[in-house]
Write an enzyme that holds these catalytic residues in place. Structure first.
Site, PDB file in Angstrom:
ATOM      1  N   ASP A 101       0.217  23.899  32.816  1.00 54.42           N
ATOM      2  CA  ASP A 101       1.608  23.635  32.428  1.00 54.42           C
ATOM      3  C   ASP A 101       1.771  23.534  30.921  1.00 54.42           C
ATOM      4  O   ASP A 101       2.840  23.840  30.386  1.00 54.42           O
ATOM      5  CB  ASP A 101       2.101  22.335  33.078  1.00 54.42           C
ATOM      6  CG  ASP A 101       2.704  22.587  34.453  1.00 54.42           C
ATOM      7  OD1 ASP A 101       3.483  23.537  34.586  1.00 54.42           O
ATOM      8  OD2 ASP A 101       2.375  21.836  35.381  1.00 54.42           O
ATOM      9  N   HIS A 186      21.293  38.540  35.760  1.00 50.75           N
ATOM     10  CA  HIS A 186      22.226  39.660  35.859  1.00 50.75           C
ATOM     11  C   HIS A 186      22.271  40.389  34.521  1.00 50.75           C
ATOM     12  O   HIS A 186      22.406  39.761  33.464  1.00 50.75           O
ATOM     13  CB  HIS A 186      23.627  39.162  36.226  1.00 50.75           C
ATOM     14  CG  HIS A 186      23.719  38.616  37.620  1.00 50.75           C
ATOM     15  ND1 HIS A 186      23.686  39.420  38.729  1.00 50.75           N
ATOM     16  CD2 HIS A 186      23.834  37.341  38.078  1.00 50.75           C
ATOM     17  CE1 HIS A 186      23.783  38.679  39.821  1.00 50.75           C
ATOM     18  NE2 HIS A 186      23.868  37.402  39.456  1.00 50.75           N
ATOM     19  N   CYS A 228      19.402  44.339  36.973  1.00 53.53           N
ATOM     20  CA  CYS A 228      20.001  45.669  37.062  1.00 53.53           C
ATOM     21  C   CYS A 228      19.811  46.418  35.737  1.00 53.53           C
ATOM     22  O   CYS A 228      19.967  45.824  34.666  1.00 53.53           O
ATOM     23  CB  CYS A 228      21.484  45.564  37.402  1.00 53.53           C
ATOM     24  SG  CYS A 228      21.821  44.775  39.000  1.00 53.53           S
ATOM     25  N   SER A 256      18.642  42.607  46.053  1.00 47.79           N
ATOM     26  CA  SER A 256      18.102  41.346  46.561  1.00 47.79           C
ATOM     27  C   SER A 256      17.357  41.576  47.869  1.00 47.79           C
ATOM     28  O   SER A 256      17.356  42.674  48.439  1.00 47.79           O
ATOM     29  CB  SER A 256      19.241  40.341  46.765  1.00 47.79           C
ATOM     30  OG  SER A 256      20.231  40.891  47.631  1.00 47.79           O
TER      31      SER A 256
END
Length: 423
Positions: A101, A186, A228, A256
């Site tokens: 981490d 997106h 996209c 998706s």
């Protein structure tokens, strides 16, 4: 003669040059043998040194000493559940392969685990069988909610952050660091949206990578984007040692995957789903290459795991800026942590000290089980198993339709004149 020696006879004087020539003739083969031996020893030594050097170069062929990962989800709102699941799934994979981490910068634009619409709070699932909770118990989110902005992302990459920023929010890489950058959200032709309020362009991203190279913040960089028209985001890259992968070409949508009726949204994107399914077969000491295929002219193996028949979109890649041959690049060069040692010609004996050290230890500490890798969750079996049968509950629309049918039958049987008996 001035030297006081008697003159040599004529026969002796004539024989002296012949003896000297004979000695010289006998010395010539010896010199040649010595030269040949020296040349042979030199060649053997050079070959041995070259062999050792080749082994060392092969051992340290990646040239890096540490690994980092920057994982970014840029989408908010419940209907973008799959983007958070994408990022958390990659986070789980790189942690399983050894990146701690402290070397992961995780940026989540929304907290789906605590969303009021989540029927199972504190969980995020990446498969419809609801067996694998990628949120887990030890997720360390470094940037969350409105902290996930274009400015903060660029500051993390370039190191231009305020001095008060905690260490967990910094990318403390150097010129020996291999960095994995994964982004999902997106996007469109040449941009990726951040929280539906701003966007980062491919030019800004390319300039940020150039700043990282100029400031010696990476050795090699693997950029993966699931959005996209994702291939448009790496078209403007111009910095060396960058390998870029995208889920779709320009003009294509990234689709998706795994719809879930209980949650009401899709759980993952297709490209990330199949890439992670491939990564589940990789272990920390794996020698699988980026191009580990029988045909050397095939594209990168990370794109073979999601062909167009599965992804519907066409995954893209770019390797012209990458200096190494992809066939020599291990998957764990970016998705795992390095386990390298330095070669030394010195002999170190630890037998005497180790015996004395063991004699000082208590008996209980000596009788311990050998260390080994913990058993991992069998994700491949979980992914391919059939989903469990859920308890059936009538949907709200069914109940409403049933009441409407009862009322229609009542009106058709009794008419409006009998309504007074009801109200």
């Amino acid at each position: 003669m001035r030297s006081g020696h008697a003159p040599l006879p004529a026969a002796a004087a004539a024989a002296a040059p012949r003896r000297r020539r004979g000695k010289m003739a006998a010395a010539v083969p010896a010199v040649r043998w010595l030269r040949a031996g020296a040349l042979l020893l030199g060649c053997c030594g050079a070959a041995l040194a070259s062999g050792i050097q080749d082994q060392a170069e092969q051992f340290f062929r990646s040239g890096h000493t540490n690994n980092w990962a920057v994982l970014v989800c840029t989408s908010r709102f419940w209907f973008n559940y799959r983007h958070v699941a994408n990022t958390l799934s990659v986070y789980r994979s790189v942690k399983r392969l050894g990146i701690p981490d402290s070397h992961i910068v995780l940026m989540l634009a929304d907290d789906m685990a605590c969303n009021p619409r989540n029927p199972k709070p504190a969980t995020v699932f990446s498969h419809k069988n609801m067996e694998l909770n990628v949120y887990g118990d030890d997720v360390e989110v470094d940037y969350r909610s409105y902290e996930v902005t274009v400015e903060n992302f660029l500051r993390v990459l370039t190191g231009r952050i305020p001095p008060s920023t905690p260490r967990s929010k910094r990318l403390l890489s150097d010129d020996r660091s291999n960095i994995l950058i994964y982004m999902t959200g997106h996007g469109g032709n040449g941009f990726l949206k951040f929280q539906d309020s701003e966007e980062i362009t491919n030019v800004e991203l390319a300039d940020a990578f150039e700043q990282m190279w100029q400031k010696r913040r990476y050795n090699e960089l693997l950029f993966i984007i699931d959005t996209c028209q994702g291939a448009s985001m790496y078209e403007r890259f111009y910095s060396p040692n960058i390998m870029a992968l995208a889920s779709s070409q320009v003009g294509e949508d990234s689709l998706s995957h795994q719809p879930d009726l209980g949650i009401g949204v899709h759980l993952m994107d297709r490209y990330t789903f199949y890439v992670l399914e491939f990564l589940e077969e990789i272990h920390p000491a794996s020698q699988t290459n980026m191009n580990d295929l029988e045909d050397p002219w095939e594209v990168l193996i990370l794109f073979q795991v999601c062909p167009k028949s599965l992804c519907v979109s066409t995954p893209g890649h770019r390797t012209d800026l990458f200096q190494r041959d992809p066939q020599n690049v291990l998957i764990t060069d970016f998705f795992g942590s390095v386990r390298k040692v330095e070669i030394t010609t010195e002999t170190i004996s630890l037998d005497r000290d180790l015996a004395g050290f063991e004699s000082k230890l208590p008996k209980d500490e000596l009788e311990t089980e050998p260390l080994k890798y913990a058993e991992q969750l069998p994700v491949a079996q979980i992914i391919h198993q059939k989903p469990k049968q859920k308890d059936w509950h009538p949907p709200g629309g069914f109940i409403l339709g049933l009441w409407a049918l009862i009322i229609m039958v009542f009106f058709k049987t009794y008419g409006i004149k009998h309504m007074k008996h009801i109200f």
